[in-house]
Design a protein around this motif. Structure first.
Motif, PDB file in Angstrom:
ATOM      1  N   PHE A   1      -6.576   5.685   4.659  1.00 31.87           N
ATOM      2  CA  PHE A   1      -8.008   5.538   4.410  1.00 31.87           C
ATOM      3  C   PHE A   1      -8.333   4.275   3.623  1.00 31.87           C
ATOM      4  CE2 PHE A   1      -7.812  10.120   5.254  1.00 31.87           C
ATOM      5  CZ  PHE A   1      -8.758  10.187   6.261  1.00 31.87           C
ATOM      6  N   GLN A   2      -7.324   3.640   3.058  1.00 34.89           N
ATOM      7  CA  GLN A   2      -7.490   2.346   2.396  1.00 34.89           C
ATOM      8  C   GLN A   2      -6.616   1.339   3.121  1.00 34.89           C
ATOM      9  OE1 GLN A   2      -6.339   3.622  -1.626  1.00 34.89           O
ATOM     10  NE2 GLN A   2      -8.392   3.060  -2.285  1.00 34.89           N
ATOM     11  N   ASP A   3      -7.028   0.091   3.078  1.00 31.83           N
ATOM     12  CA  ASP A   3      -6.268  -0.956   3.753  1.00 31.83           C
ATOM     13  C   ASP A   3      -4.844  -1.001   3.200  1.00 31.83           C
ATOM     14  OD1 ASP A   3      -5.169  -3.367   4.698  1.00 31.83           O
ATOM     15  OD2 ASP A   3      -7.129  -4.326   4.745  1.00 31.83           O
ATOM     16  N   PRO A   4      -3.829  -0.748   4.046  1.00 31.34           N
ATOM     17  CA  PRO A   4      -2.446  -0.711   3.551  1.00 31.34           C
ATOM     18  C   PRO A   4      -1.920  -2.067   3.089  1.00 31.34           C
ATOM     19  CG  PRO A   4      -2.504  -0.461   5.928  1.00 31.34           C
ATOM     20  CD  PRO A   4      -3.917  -0.440   5.465  1.00 31.34           C
ATOM     21  N   VAL A   5      -2.583  -3.134   3.477  1.00 34.54           N
ATOM     22  CA  VAL A   5      -2.184  -4.452   2.996  1.00 34.54           C
ATOM     23  C   VAL A   5      -2.638  -4.637   1.555  1.00 34.54           C
ATOM     24  CG1 VAL A   5      -2.477  -6.938   3.326  1.00 34.54           C
ATOM     25  CG2 VAL A   5      -2.181  -5.444   5.313  1.00 34.54           C
ATOM     26  N   LEU A   6      -3.861  -4.213   1.262  1.00 37.62           N
ATOM     27  CA  LEU A   6      -4.402  -4.352  -0.088  1.00 37.62           C
ATOM     28  C   LEU A   6      -3.931  -3.248  -1.023  1.00 37.62           C
ATOM     29  CD1 LEU A   6      -8.085  -5.279   0.818  1.00 37.62           C
ATOM     30  CD2 LEU A   6      -6.230  -6.821   0.189  1.00 37.62           C
ATOM     31  N   TYR A   7      -3.670  -2.056  -0.455  1.00 41.58           N
ATOM     32  CA  TYR A   7      -3.254  -0.895  -1.251  1.00 41.58           C
ATOM     33  C   TYR A   7      -1.971  -0.309  -0.653  1.00 41.58           C
ATOM     34  CZ  TYR A   7      -8.105  -1.318  -2.740  1.00 41.58           C
ATOM     35  OH  TYR A   7      -9.293  -1.798  -3.215  1.00 41.58           O
ATOM     36  N   PRO A   8      -0.845  -0.948  -0.892  1.00 42.68           N
ATOM     37  CA  PRO A   8       0.401  -0.510  -0.241  1.00 42.68           C
ATOM     38  C   PRO A   8       0.894   0.872  -0.662  1.00 42.68           C
ATOM     39  CG  PRO A   8       0.835  -2.274  -1.812  1.00 42.68           C
ATOM     40  CD  PRO A   8      -0.650  -2.113  -1.736  1.00 42.68           C
ATOM     41  N   ASN A   9       0.446   1.395  -1.793  1.00 42.48           N
ATOM     42  CA  ASN A   9       0.919   2.698  -2.260  1.00 42.48           C
ATOM     43  C   ASN A   9      -0.024   3.843  -1.913  1.00 42.48           C
ATOM     44  OD1 ASN A   9       3.222   1.548  -3.390  1.00 42.48           O
ATOM     45  ND2 ASN A   9       2.102   0.994  -5.239  1.00 42.48           N
ATOM     46  N   THR A  10      -0.987   3.606  -1.040  1.00 42.21           N
ATOM     47  CA  THR A  10      -1.927   4.649  -0.650  1.00 42.21           C
ATOM     48  C   THR A  10      -1.238   5.690   0.241  1.00 42.21           C
ATOM     49  OG1 THR A  10      -4.135   5.013   0.244  1.00 42.21           O
ATOM     50  CG2 THR A  10      -2.751   3.466   1.425  1.00 42.21           C
ATOM     51  N   ASP A  11      -1.809   6.895   0.323  1.00 47.10           N
ATOM     52  CA  ASP A  11      -1.262   7.930   1.212  1.00 47.10           C
ATOM     53  C   ASP A  11      -1.348   7.450   2.656  1.00 47.10           C
ATOM     54  OD1 ASP A  11      -0.746   9.630  -0.892  1.00 47.10           O
ATOM     55  OD2 ASP A  11      -2.661  10.659  -0.726  1.00 47.10           O
ATOM     56  N   LYS A  12      -0.277   7.685   3.412  1.00 45.02           N
ATOM     57  CA  LYS A  12      -0.204   7.170   4.770  1.00 45.02           C
ATOM     58  C   LYS A  12       0.200   8.252   5.750  1.00 45.02           C
ATOM     59  CE  LYS A  12       1.274   2.738   3.004  1.00 45.02           C
ATOM     60  NZ  LYS A  12       2.215   2.583   1.949  1.00 45.02           N
ATOM     61  N   ILE A  13      -0.200   8.047   7.005  1.00 44.49           N
ATOM     62  CA  ILE A  13       0.186   8.910   8.116  1.00 44.49           C
ATOM     63  C   ILE A  13       0.856   8.018   9.159  1.00 44.49           C
ATOM     64  CG2 ILE A  13      -0.649  10.439   9.936  1.00 44.49           C
ATOM     65  CD1 ILE A  13      -3.156  10.868   8.135  1.00 44.49           C
ATOM     66  N   VAL A  14       2.019   8.418   9.628  1.00 44.75           N
ATOM     67  CA  VAL A  14       2.722   7.661  10.659  1.00 44.75           C
ATOM     68  C   VAL A  14       2.399   8.286  12.015  1.00 44.75           C
ATOM     69  CG1 VAL A  14       4.979   6.983  11.558  1.00 44.75           C
ATOM     70  CG2 VAL A  14       4.570   6.999   9.090  1.00 44.75           C
ATOM     71  N   CYS A  15       1.945   7.475  12.957  1.00 45.48           N
ATOM     72  CA  CYS A  15       1.607   7.953  14.300  1.00 45.48           C
ATOM     73  C   CYS A  15       2.314   7.081  15.333  1.00 45.48           C
ATOM     74  CB  CYS A  15       0.108   7.883  14.547  1.00 45.48           C
ATOM     75  SG  CYS A  15      -0.862   8.883  13.417  1.00 45.48           S
ATOM     76  N   ARG A  16       2.780   7.736  16.383  1.00 44.99           N
ATOM     77  CA  ARG A  16       3.411   7.016  17.494  1.00 44.99           C
ATOM     78  C   ARG A  16       2.697   7.372  18.787  1.00 44.99           C
ATOM     79  NH1 ARG A  16       8.904   8.809  15.310  1.00 44.99           N
ATOM     80  NH2 ARG A  16       9.179   7.363  13.576  1.00 44.99           N
ATOM     81  N   PHE A  17       2.611   6.387  19.662  1.00 47.62           N
ATOM     82  CA  PHE A  17       1.921   6.554  20.929  1.00 47.62           C
ATOM     83  C   PHE A  17       2.763   5.953  22.048  1.00 47.62           C
ATOM     84  CE2 PHE A  17      -1.038   6.026  17.480  1.00 47.62           C
ATOM     85  CZ  PHE A  17      -2.049   6.944  17.708  1.00 47.62           C
ATOM     86  N   THR A  18       2.555   6.482  23.246  1.00 49.84           N
ATOM     87  CA  THR A  18       3.121   5.885  24.456  1.00 49.84           C
ATOM     88  C   THR A  18       1.978   5.706  25.450  1.00 49.84           C
ATOM     89  OG1 THR A  18       3.688   8.050  25.375  1.00 49.84           O
ATOM     90  CG2 THR A  18       5.426   6.892  24.154  1.00 49.84           C
ATOM     91  N   PRO A  19       2.130   4.779  26.371  1.00 50.88           N
ATOM     92  CA  PRO A  19       1.028   4.562  27.331  1.00 50.88           C
ATOM     93  C   PRO A  19       0.884   5.751  28.285  1.00 50.88           C
ATOM     94  CG  PRO A  19       2.888   3.128  27.827  1.00 50.88           C
ATOM     95  CD  PRO A  19       3.220   3.842  26.567  1.00 50.88           C
ATOM     96  N   LEU A  20      -0.333   6.066  28.613  1.00 49.12           N
ATOM     97  CA  LEU A  20      -0.626   7.102  29.597  1.00 49.12           C
ATOM     98  C   LEU A  20      -0.613   6.442  30.951  1.00 49.12           C
ATOM     99  CD1 LEU A  20      -1.476  10.084  29.957  1.00 49.12           C
ATOM    100  CD2 LEU A  20      -3.838   9.285  29.900  1.00 49.12           C
ATOM    101  N   ARG A  21       0.255   6.879  31.806  1.00 47.38           N
ATOM    102  CA  ARG A  21       0.364   6.240  33.131  1.00 47.38           C
ATOM    103  C   ARG A  21       0.075   7.235  34.200  1.00 47.38           C
ATOM    104  NH1 ARG A  21       2.143   1.238  31.808  1.00 47.38           N
ATOM    105  NH2 ARG A  21       3.679   1.104  30.190  1.00 47.38           N
TER     106      ARG A  21
END
Length: 148
Positions: free
Chosen positions: A128-148
């Motif tokens: 919810f905060q820019d991870p570049v400016l706030y590197p210690n903010t809570d984060k969610i890791v998401c992965r995607f693949t293309p829909l074909r």
């Protein structure tokens, strides 16, 4: 009086010539990122939130579409028969860094740091905060693949 008018015209021309406009002009790397991001629909296959078990989506999940004009949408759908559950959610998106590594999505007010972007995979760290400016903010890791 004519000298003052001429001086004003010359200064105006110099000022206008010195302005650099970036809108619409991208380098090769930026164009490649835009093409990879907007060339397909991305189905979410994985999500990890701190303090929770990772979630793997195998048969249904969110499908994101990023359009070149900065608009986009996501929907919850079954990937096999493409049935949509609920209404699509529309949003606007933009890059927040010059190297196009952070995407801001206005509807969810999330910043997505691109960890990996290839024709076969998109991996982002969302916050919810820019991870570049706030590197210690809570984060969610998401992965995607293309829909074909």
């Amino acid at each position: 009086m004519k000298h003052i008018q001429l001086l004003i015209i010359i200064l105006s021309c110099v000022l206008l010539a010195s302005c650099e406009e970036r809108t619409g002009y991208y380098d090769a790397d930026q164009k490649e990122i835009i093409n990879l991001l907007t060339g397909v629909e991305w189905k979410q296959t994985y999500e990890y939130r701190p303090d929770f078990e990772p979630t793997e989506y195998r048969e249904e999940g969110r499908i994101y579409k990023f359009n070149v004009n900065g608009t986009g949408s996501y929907k919850w759908a079954n990937w096999n028969d493409e049935t949509i559950k609920g209404d699509p959610v529309y949003f606007r998106w933009t890059f927040t860094t010059d190297n196009f590594t952070v995407i801001y999505i206005d509807k969810s007010e999330q910043f997505c740091l691109i960890d990996k972007l290839t024709p076969s995979e998109l991996s982002v760290t969302s916050a919810f905060q820019d991870p570049v400016l706030y590197p210690n903010t809570d984060k969610i890791v998401c992965r995607f693949t293309p829909l074909r």
